[in-house]
Write an enzyme that holds these catalytic residues in place. Structure first.
Site, PDB file in Angstrom:
ATOM      1  N   HIS A 154     -17.049  43.783  -4.530  1.00  0.00           N
ATOM      2  CA  HIS A 154     -16.759  43.275  -5.867  1.00  0.00           C
ATOM      3  C   HIS A 154     -18.061  43.151  -6.653  1.00  0.00           C
ATOM      4  O   HIS A 154     -19.149  43.056  -6.079  1.00  0.00           O
ATOM      5  CB  HIS A 154     -16.054  41.933  -5.781  1.00  0.00           C
ATOM      6  CG  HIS A 154     -14.654  42.043  -5.266  1.00  0.00           C
ATOM      7  ND1 HIS A 154     -13.818  40.969  -5.167  1.00  0.00           N
ATOM      8  CD2 HIS A 154     -13.946  43.117  -4.822  1.00  0.00           C
ATOM      9  CE1 HIS A 154     -12.649  41.368  -4.692  1.00  0.00           C
ATOM     10  NE2 HIS A 154     -12.708  42.662  -4.471  1.00  0.00           N
TER      11      HIS A 154
ATOM     12  N   GLU B  77     -19.395  40.718  -8.425  1.00  0.00           N
ATOM     13  CA  GLU B  77     -20.197  39.524  -8.205  1.00  0.00           C
ATOM     14  C   GLU B  77     -20.881  39.555  -6.840  1.00  0.00           C
ATOM     15  O   GLU B  77     -22.019  39.112  -6.700  1.00  0.00           O
ATOM     16  CB  GLU B  77     -19.381  38.249  -8.398  1.00  0.00           C
ATOM     17  CG  GLU B  77     -18.137  38.142  -7.572  1.00  0.00           C
ATOM     18  CD  GLU B  77     -16.884  38.732  -8.208  1.00  0.00           C
ATOM     19  OE1 GLU B  77     -16.885  39.932  -8.563  1.00  0.00           O
ATOM     20  OE2 GLU B  77     -15.886  37.998  -8.321  1.00  0.00           O
TER      21      GLU B  77
ATOM     22  N   CYS C 292     -12.394  36.336  -6.893  1.00  0.00           N
ATOM     23  CA  CYS C 292     -11.475  36.096  -5.772  1.00  0.00           C
ATOM     24  C   CYS C 292     -12.054  34.978  -4.897  1.00  0.00           C
ATOM     25  O   CYS C 292     -13.192  34.531  -5.107  1.00  0.00           O
ATOM     26  CB  CYS C 292     -11.294  37.374  -4.947  1.00  0.00           C
ATOM     27  SG  CYS C 292     -12.759  37.855  -3.991  1.00  0.00           S
TER      28      CYS C 292
ATOM     29  N   CYS D 162     -15.422  35.984  -3.068  1.00  0.00           N
ATOM     30  CA  CYS D 162     -16.585  35.956  -3.956  1.00  0.00           C
ATOM     31  C   CYS D 162     -16.901  34.532  -4.391  1.00  0.00           C
ATOM     32  O   CYS D 162     -18.072  34.192  -4.577  1.00  0.00           O
ATOM     33  CB  CYS D 162     -16.354  36.868  -5.154  1.00  0.00           C
ATOM     34  SG  CYS D 162     -16.407  38.630  -4.699  1.00  0.00           S
TER      35      CYS D 162
END
Length: 137
Positions: free
Chosen positions: A67, A69, A95, A98
Site C-alpha cells: 500500500h 502508506e 487499512c 497500514c
C-alpha cells in the site's frame, strides 16, 4: 486557515503521486510531511524487483502489493529522517495493517481524501489518539 491550505495542497500532490502506480483497480498516493517538508512519498505497487503488475488474471490485487502508506513508511525508515510527529497525507483512508505501521512509525496526524468502505484502520488510529482529518480533493 493557513494549515488547511497546505493540507489541500499536499492532498493534491498525493493524487499526483498516485499516478505513478501501475495498479489498475485503485491508484493510491501518500506523502509524509514534517515541518512543512516532504520527507517521504509512496504509491501502491509491487516490491522492488517484482514485475509492475498489481492485479492477477481475475482482476484481484495480488497479495504482495504494498500500500502507498507502507511504501512511504518503509522509504522514510531507510532514510536519515524520522516520521515521529509527522503528518501522513493519503488519497484513501488506511487499512488496519497500514494503521499499525502508522502508529509504530510515530505519525501523529493522518489526512485522507476518500474514506474506504472498511474503516477498521481509521478506528484503530482513533483509538491510538492519532488526529484524523478527512479532506475532499
Amino acid at each position: 486557515m493557513k494549515d488547511k491550505k497546505f493540507d489541500s495542497s499536499y492532498i493534491k500532490m498525493a493524487y499526483v503521486w498516485a499516478e505513478n502506480s501501475y495498479c489498475h483497480r485503485r491508484k493510491v498516493g501518500a506523502l509524509i510531511v514534517k515541518d512543512r517538508m516532504i520527507i517521504s512519498d509512496g504509491y501502491n505497487g509491487t516490491p522492488v524487483g517484482f514485475e509492475n503488475i498489481c492485479e492477477d488474471e481475475n482482476g484481484d490485487t495480488k497479495a504482495y502489493v504494498l500500500h502507498a502508506e507502507a511504501n512511504a513508511i518503509t522509504k522514510v525508515a531507510k532514510s536519515h529522517n524520522s516520521s515521529q510527529g509527522a503528518t501522513l497525507y493519503i488519497t484513501d483512508s488506511p487499512c488496519i495493517e497500514c494503521a499499525k505501521l502508522i502508529i509504530q512509525a510515530g505519525i501523529s496526524r493522518v489526512v485522507y481524501s476518500r474514506k474506504y468502505r472498511i474503516t477498521d484502520g481509521l478506528d484503530l488510529l482513533e483509538r491510538a489518539g492519532i488526529e484524523l482529518d478527512e479532506l475532499s480533493n
